[in-house]
Design an enzyme around this catalytic site. Structure first.
Site, short mmCIF file in Angstrom:
data_model
loop_
_atom_site.label_atom_id
_atom_site.label_comp_id
_atom_site.label_asym_id
_atom_site.label_seq_id
_atom_site.Cartn_x
_atom_site.Cartn_y
_atom_site.Cartn_z
N PRO A 2 8.74 11.43 1.73
CA PRO A 2 9.97 11.86 2.35
C PRO A 2 10.88 12.63 1.42
CG PRO A 2 9.81 9.46 2.28
CD PRO A 2 8.73 10.01 1.45
N GLU A 3 11.02 13.91 1.70
CA GLU A 3 12.08 14.69 1.10
C GLU A 3 13.05 14.98 2.25
OE1 GLU A 3 10.70 17.88 -1.43
OE2 GLU A 3 8.78 16.92 -1.70
N HIS A 93 2.72 -4.67 4.82
CA HIS A 93 3.85 -3.89 4.31
C HIS A 93 4.92 -3.57 5.35
CE1 HIS A 93 1.16 -3.63 0.94
NE2 HIS A 93 0.31 -2.90 1.63
N ARG A 112 4.44 1.04 -1.18
CA ARG A 112 4.74 1.02 -2.61
C ARG A 112 6.09 0.36 -2.91
NH1 ARG A 112 3.45 6.78 -4.96
NH2 ARG A 112 3.82 5.70 -6.90
#
Length: 284
Positions: A2-3, A93, A112
């Site tokens: 994600p930018e 997750h 992560r």
DNA sequence: CTACCATCCTGGTTGC
DNA sequence: TGCAACCAGGATGGTA
């Protein structure tokens, strides 16, 4: 992934499902993400109405009734998954589950775990330690050539590294920094302070343009990344240089052998431990 | 200031 | 095929 364009896409996907809705159930499945979650996180969210969702840089801000806002960052691998059936088994997750009064679940999944969530009083939002030093939104009027030139003046760091500095411009990441430099025709190795006047103008324009085109495409999807609405963005097909080492860049014969600048197409180099992609012919 | 590195974490890919 | 090394969209913080 994600930018800025991906976060904008997620926010646009969340808005129609969350704005105006009340959170009737919140599950917190671990005590921390990148940082510890705030005290009584789930309790403070439960029963709140989501008034408005906005994006600031790569952050998602959900303004709640009761005077607090939920601040979220997707990190490297964070995703917001919309799940219609609350009985759908949770996946590995899935760390946070928000359930609206319409029964829709938003599951924050982050392998992560570089993602962030925090609850912040509205009055303290501006001064929040994660937000207070952010540079301007690259798509706002405040961001233009002269502004960028001023921020880069005197900086000896490579321009690629400067573009990743969120204090200079907020929201660019590794992919779009490479892409913007390509479209501006500037070498990623160029010292930041040399980007002045015309070059700064071109770069500011390229940054806006590439971000706008990426948003229009719904962002870039890598591997299994899915937007909030389940759709896949397709901007990755419009990357000019990112992850294209050895290929010719668009509209250039840099892939051909020979010539004073050699051939071999797009090059990859490492700056600040991050991969940079560029065309040595088109970028100086 | 700046440059460089390690760090947080998991999992997919590459190379021997 | 097995296994280890390497790599990944972010961002901070410490050191020199």
């Amino acid at each position: 992934m994600p930018e800025l364009p991906e976060v904008e896409t997620v926010v646009r996907g969340l808005r129609p499902r969350l704005e105006g809705r009340r959170l009737r159930r919140v599950q917190q499945r671990r005590k921390d993400l990148r940082f510890p979650l705030p005290a009584r996180f789930a309790e403070r969210l439960t029963g709140r109405r989501v008034e408005r969702i906005e994006r600031r840089a790569k952050y998602i801000l959900a303004h709640l009734d009761g005077g607090e806002a939920l601040l979220a960052h997707l990190g490297m691998s964070g995703r917001m998954l919309l799940v219609e059936d609350p009985d759908e088994p949770l996946q590995a997750h899935d760390h946070i589950v928000l359930e609206t009064d319409q029964g829709l679940q938003i599951r924050f999944n982050d392998t992560r775990r570089f993602g962030i969530m925090d609850l912040v009083a509205e009055a303290e939002l501006q001064a929040h330690w994660l937000l207070k030093d952010l540079g301007p939104e690259p798509l706002s009027n405040a961001f233009n050539g002269p502004f960028l030139a001023e921020r880069l003046a005197g900086r000896r760091t490579p321009i690629k590294a400067a573009l990743l500095d969120q204090k200079i411009v907020a929201g660019l990441g590794n992919i779009y920094a490479s892409e913007a430099l390509f479209h501006a025709g500037l070498s990623p190795r160029r010292q930041a302070y040399t980007v002045q006047r015309g070059r700064a103008e071109r770069l500011a324009w390229a940054i806006r343009d590439v971000l706008q085109r990426a948003i229009a495409a719904g962002g870039s999807s890598l591997r299994d990344y899915v937007q909030a609405d389940g759709e896949l963005g397709y901007f990755q097909h419009q990357w000019a240089v990112y992850d294209r080492e050895g290929e010719p860049c668009p509209g250039c014969d840099c892939g051909a052998d020979g010539g004073p600048l050699g051939g071999g197409g797009i090059r990859r180099l490492v700056q600040s431990n991050r991969a940079t992609f560029y065309c040595p012919r088109r970028q100086r």
